[in-house]
Design a protein around this motif. Structure first.
Motif, mmCIF file in Angstrom:
data_model
loop_
_atom_site.group_PDB
_atom_site.id
_atom_site.type_symbol
_atom_site.label_atom_id
_atom_site.label_comp_id
_atom_site.label_asym_id
_atom_site.label_seq_id
_atom_site.Cartn_x
_atom_site.Cartn_y
_atom_site.Cartn_z
ATOM 1 N N GLY A 538 0.924 -1.387 0.028
ATOM 2 C CA GLY A 538 -0.165 -0.114 -0.084
ATOM 3 C C GLY A 538 0.894 1.212 0.172
ATOM 4 N N SER A 542 -1.459 4.366 4.515
ATOM 5 C CA SER A 542 -2.376 3.132 4.526
ATOM 6 C C SER A 542 -1.670 2.159 5.652
ATOM 7 N N GLY A 547 -6.139 1.147 7.179
ATOM 8 C CA GLY A 547 -7.468 1.338 6.562
ATOM 9 C C GLY A 547 -8.794 1.514 7.347
#
Length: 704
Positions: A538, A542, A547
């Motif tokens: 990512g 992130s 997330g």
């Protein structure tokens, strides 16, 4: 690099009960989408039914509209579509007369070899037909022979006898073509529905396996390499998919097809159909014998594929070590052992399939044809009543050929069936591992009072790595755990996080026993920074927020600023949007550790655990983190495992462990004055001269 046999992974000698249980569980998965499967099977039955109508239509075309010319013809005075003019008279075939309609003199049109002859008298019996040198038609049946005056029909004379049947032939052809179109539509619908449903079933199975993997305790993964877990979630579920798509489709279509063929055969001739039933028990025995031999081969193959995946995963993870120590050849040799075993058992399975595949089907087909020839030929030779028509013979041959198509399909799917069952069992073995549901329960943030009360813990039976551990960490305190390798430092934190549970004693947070709180809820207000941080594919942002939508981009930037991360990450072209590949291998150790540190703090934990968090980073980055620690530790209970004793000098409490026991406790100055194990470890790291000064009391608390 793996074991020779994966006995813990799957017992090679499965019992019939295991197979039955696996089958029932596969059926339960299928029942989640029972209506789609039911619709697919209905379409399959319709497709098979329309397809099997072909030989019956062909039989009618032959017996009624083509060979029907040999039925009795009678003179008639009524013209019509079925009346045929010959020799100045009108003739109509017997089956076209209406009930009560007057029939004149009987005549026959008979075929001898490739020619047709008109006989203007009745023919009482049929048999072997020949043309005598005198031009007479002779018919012999047994010992009796009769001759008839016959007129050979030319093409122009013969065609009128066939012409009345042309409309019927065209209608049957159109009807048959329509059935083929319907069969094609239903076949498409059945295949689409079956494959779409199979994809849904496997999607659910993979979701269940992956979700269950998250519910498994940490110790499960201590004994099963990651590559083997990956093999079960990907390879084994994909093999199981073939069960629903290919095996299920072919088995069901084969069974329905065979039932339809036998039904048609019984309609045509019950006696011969009963003779052909020998194939049903023969096929059942065939499947049973094949599976007894094939299941072991397939089990070894699937276990070996798992070993190969595990070794490939291990090789990729340790490629630096392999190259550094020049053991590429040794690694290749180890891999070849598994590869050779896979090849050997694949060859054995191939030989088994070759021996029991098309060759055996051909033998059974020939037996069936011999039975048919013996039966029909015997009737013809004996001249018995009920001799079959050409259409009947064609239909029987066609149906027998069609009967072996599903047999071949079923036999060809036996390897896929066994592979799918083995793979499904491996998936269910993983699903049967005892796990714990992920809890959505939330609780208020801890104050952070942690207490261990006479805690004993062993990874293996009675081999205790922690013995009678008791201590208390008050809210806002920093507790450091030090000791030689294997002394139990990480085990204490594993118990606090409930990666493992203690055998004796209890651990409380704010007075509540952690065993009374779901693991996920317990960890809701905990943060951890490991010695070797793991970053996901990512970006840096992130990886900090993981997330979590509640953590905004501004919070990510704020956390990184608090720990001084911008001073290290500013050299990255895209800053916090810098791409991160698997494990963050393109970042330095210090950068990865800063991201891991920011991740822990972004969730605002009440309890922060630093497991050798600064051991793998450079001095400059360590200094940045040490400065940040003084800020982020406020309001948090912090546990630190450290080999660098200089990083824990300001800890409120230092616990010195040796062989699973706390042998010393206190702050840095107290332990230094004690002159025990902590003093000795500090001496090893900082030298005799400085320690002598410390022991005489001339070293101020802030000096290293």
């Amino acid at each position: 690099m793996g074991t020779d046999t994966e006995l813990y992974d799957l017992d090679i000698d499965r019992t019939a009960g295991n197979v039955a249980r696996t089958g029932r569980r596969l059926v339960r998965y299928a029942l989640h989408f029972k209506w789609q499967l039911f619709a697919a099977l209905l379409m399959l039955a319709a497709a098979v039914g329309t397809d099997l109508a072909g030989p019956l239509i062909a039989k009618r075309m032959i017996d009624v509209h083509i060979s029907g010319i040999e039925q009795p013809w009678y003179m008639t005075e009524q013209e019509g579509p079925y009346a045929v003019s010959y020799g100045g008279q009108l003739y109509k075939r017997a089956d076209h007369f209406a009930e009560g309609e007057t029939r004149g003199a009987e005549a026959r049109v008979l075929q001898v070899r490739q020619d047709y002859y008109f006989v203007d008298v009745p023919v009482p019996f049929d048999g072997e037909r020949t043309i005598t040198p005198e031009g007479l038609l002779a018919i012999a049946k047994g010992t009796e022979t009769r001759t008839y005056a016959a007129q050979k029909l030319g093409t122009g004379q013969l065609y009128p006898f066939f012409q009345p049947e042309m409309s019927g032939l065209i209608q049957l052809c159109v009807f048959y073509f329509g059935l083929l179109m319907i069969s094609a539509v239903f076949s498409y619908g059945e295949r689409y529905l079956l494959q779409a449903t199979a994809n849904r079933i496997i999607r659910k199975m993979r979701t269940d396996v992956f979700a269950h993997m998250n519910r498994l305790p940490i110790h499960y993964f201590d004994n099963l390499p990651a590559g083997k877990v990956v093999s079960r979630i990907t390879n084994d579920t994909e093999s199981t998919r073939e069960l629903y798509v290919t095996v299920l489709g072919n088995f069901f279509s084969g069974v329905i097809y065979m039932v339809g063929v036998f039904a048609a055969l019984f309609i045509l001739n019950a006696r011969l159909a009963a003779i052909c039933l020998f194939m049903v028990p023969l096929l059942a025995v065939w499947i049973y014998v094949y599976r007894r031999f094939a299941k072991r081969f397939n089990q070894v193959i699937r276990a070996t594929v798992s070993e190969i995946n595990g070794m490939i995963n291990e090789t990729i993870q340790g490629i630096n070590v392999i190259k550094a120590f020049r053991i590429e050849k040794k690694t290749e040799q180890d891999f070849e052992k598994f590869n050779l075993r896979h090849f050997t058992y694949k060859s054995k399975l191939l030989s088994l399939n070759a021996m029991t595949g098309h060759n055996l089907v051909g033998v059974i087909r020939n037996i069936a044809f011999v039975a048919m020839i013996w039966y029909f030929g015997g009737i013809s030779i004996a001249g018995a009543e009920g001799a079959i028509s050409l259409g009947m013979l064609y239909a029987f041959v066609d149906y027998l050929n069609r009967l072996f198509q599903p047999v071949v399909r079923i036999v060809n799917q036996l390897p896929n069936l066994e592979t799918a069952l083995v793979s499904a069992e491996r998936v269910f073995v993983l699903l049967d591992e005892q796990g714990e549901d992920v809890s959505d329960q939330r609780m208020e943030r801890y104050k952070g009072n942690v207490k261990f009360e006479d805690v004993w813990f062993a990874y293996k039976n009675d081999e205790y790595v922690l013995k009678g551990i008791s201590f208390e960490a008050r809210p806002g305190q920093t507790v450091a755990l030090v000791g030689h390798t294997g002394s139990g430092k990480s085990s204490i934190l594993n118990l606090l996080f409930r990666f493992y549970d203690a055998q004796r004693g209890r651990i409380t947070i704010d007075g509540g026993n952690i065993m009374d709180v779901p693991r996920q809820t317990l960890r809701d207000h905990m943060g951890i920074v490991l010695q070797d941080p793991f970053l996901f594919t990512g970006t840096i942002a992130s990886n900090v927020s993981l997330g979590d939508e509640s953590i905004s981009r501004e919070q990510v930037e704020k956390v990184l600023a608090e720990i001084g991360g911008e001073r290290v990450l500013k050299y990255l072209p895209k800053g916090i949007d810098e791409p991160v590949i698997e494990k963050g291998s393109t970042l330095s150790a210090g950068q990865r550790q800063l991201v891991s540190f920011a991740r822990a703090l972004a969730f605002n934990p009440a309890i922060l655990i630093l497991d050798e968090a600064t051991s793998n980073i450079d001095t400059e980055t360590e200094a940045i983190i040490q400065d940040a620690l003084e800020v982020v530790k406020k309001g948090r209970t912090t546990f630190i495992i450290a080999h660098r004793l200089s990083t824990i000098k300001n800890a409120d409490q230092i616990l010195v462990l040796d062989r699973g026991e706390i042998v010393e406790r206190g702050d840095h100055d107290t332990l230094m004055r004690l002159g025990g194990k902590y003093y000795q470890m500090y001496q090893l790291q900082h030298g005799e001269q400085e320690l002598t000064t410390v022991k005489t009391g001339s070293l101020s608390p802030g000096i290293v």
